[in-house]
Design an enzyme around this catalytic site. Structure first.
Site: not given
Length: 421
Positions: A303, A223, A321
């Site tokens: 990949k 993000n 968390i």
């Protein structure tokens, strides 16, 4: 009471420059001290003015340069008394052999020598002279006297000298001197913070930045979090007297002064380190990190190659968390963050209850002026019901200022008397 250790606010340095070729370094030293945030006034002996002009130091320091013992323009004409009261530190750099002798003998025949006797501030000297003059018994005797009198002697460097000799006697580089002075004030402020700071004696754990959830060896899900708010909070907690551990996702930020940093990449890694911190006696857990909600179910060993127009990837939920830490038997004081794009207050209040937090700070990251990459923020703080504290609106300000206000909110909640049920 809180202290910002990233800079040294409102500390006054009197820099005394004496005769010697090293005086040119003192001009650079003024700039370096100003860069850190010190207020600098310069005193020059007659010998110093033979090597560099007062105008140079006036331009660099932004203050008039002091050269005369009895100055009609100074307070009551007693310039040395005025400077002695103003100084938080008297730094003599370079300190000539003659100046050291005057200090040791207690002479007072010019501005600098009287300033030395009149000040209550710490005195530092950075000797600079020919290597043989430095080694002379008289010089070493004078230095021993000054050390016994409480003067801090910055040892000279070794190397080639202007006279052609090689040996001890070179004044250290301006950057090194500025670093030593800054560290001295940092330590002094830290000692005060550890005794009187808002979070004195507390171990604070801060999570910051994004997490990266690998798809294959070269790609990941992440993000836009930069970690700026979490790093600012870590610095503010340290300045408030706490021992601080910063669990940082992948960000390009310098570690705040005095803070222990532990780098992680994924949400699972961040949780593992966070759980370890509980064993170290974490008192306050501040979860500013923008943790990815999901991770790839199976990370490709190689990949992933382009094949067709569509790519289907299975995601699984990451551990929560802050909720996990809050559920522990020996839970710390829990501070959560809610970065939302709509219904900010509603979602934040829900998270506060659902995750059993003590406090939550929320902000609207859809706003361009306070988004992830911004240096400013604006937040609303909610407290758990048992604290019976009103929500706080933190108006738009720098993230450092917001961090200090959040520390105050944590302090107030920690000292709130919760009524027994």
């Amino acid at each position: 009471m809180s202290f910002d250790l990233s800079v040294i606010p409102n500390k006054n340095i009197v820099l005394a420059v004496t005769g010697g070729i090293a005086a040119y370094k003192s001009a650079i030293l003024v700039r370096r001290l100003k860069d850190v945030g010190f207020n600098v006034r310069v005193v020059m002996t007659q010998g110093a003015q033979a090597f560099i002009t007062p105008l140079t130091f006036q331009a660099l320091s932004g203050n008039p340069v002091h050269t005369e013992l009895l100055n009609p323009e100074a307070e009551a004409g007693m310039g040395h008394i005025e400077l002695a009261r103003w100084a938080d530190l008297l730094l003599v750099a370079p300190a000539s052999c003659d100046t050291l002798a005057k200090f040791a003998a207690g002479l007072a025949d010019d501005l600098l020598s009287t300033l030395y006797l009149a000040t209550k501030s710490p005195v530092w000297v950075a000797p600079a002279m020919n290597q043989q003059m430095w080694a002379a018994k008289a010089t070493q005797r004078n230095l021993n006297t000054l050390v016994q009198d409480g003067v801090h002697v910055i040892m000279p460097d070794a190397g080639s000298q202007a006279c052609g000799d090689v040996g001890l006697g070179r004044m250290p580089e301006p950057e090194d001197l500025a670093r030593q002075v800054t560290e001295y004030f940092h330590k002094a402020q830290r000692a005060i913070a550890e005794k009187f700071g808002m979070l004195a004696g507390k171990h604070v754990v801060v999570t910051a930045g994004p997490t990266r959830e690998a798809m294959d060896p070269v790609r990941y899900i992440s993000n836009h979090s930069t970690g700026k708010m979490g790093f600012a909070l870590a610095a503010a907690c340290y300045a408030a007297g706490a021992k601080v551990t910063l669990i940082a996702g992948p960000v390009s930020l310098d570690t705040p002064n005095g803070v222990r940093r532990m780098n992680v990449s994924s949400a699972v890694q961040m949780l593992d380190i966070s759980m370890q911190m509980l064993d170290e006696g974490c008192d306050i857990f501040i979860a500013t990190a923008a943790v990815a909600d999901y991770r790839v179910a199976e990370v490709a060993e190689h990949k992933i190659k382009k094949a067709g127009d569509d790519l289907n990837i299975s995601l699984i939920k990451n551990p929560d968390i802050v909720a996990t830490i809050a559920q522990q038997q020996k839970r710390p004081f829990m501070v959560g963050f809610a970065a939302e794009t709509r219904n900010v207050e509603e979602y934040a209040a829900g998270k506060l209850v659902a995750k059993k937090l003590d406090m939550i700070a929320c902000n609207d990251v859809s706003r361009a002026d306070i988004g992830f990459a911004s240096d400013e923020n604006a937040m609303i703080v909610f407290f758990a019901e048992q604290y019976q504290m009103q929500k706080r609106d933190l108006e738009k300000a720098s993230k450092q200022e917001i961090a200090q206000q959040l520390v105050e909110a944590i302090h107030d909640a920690l000292h709130y008397e919760i009524e027994p049920v």
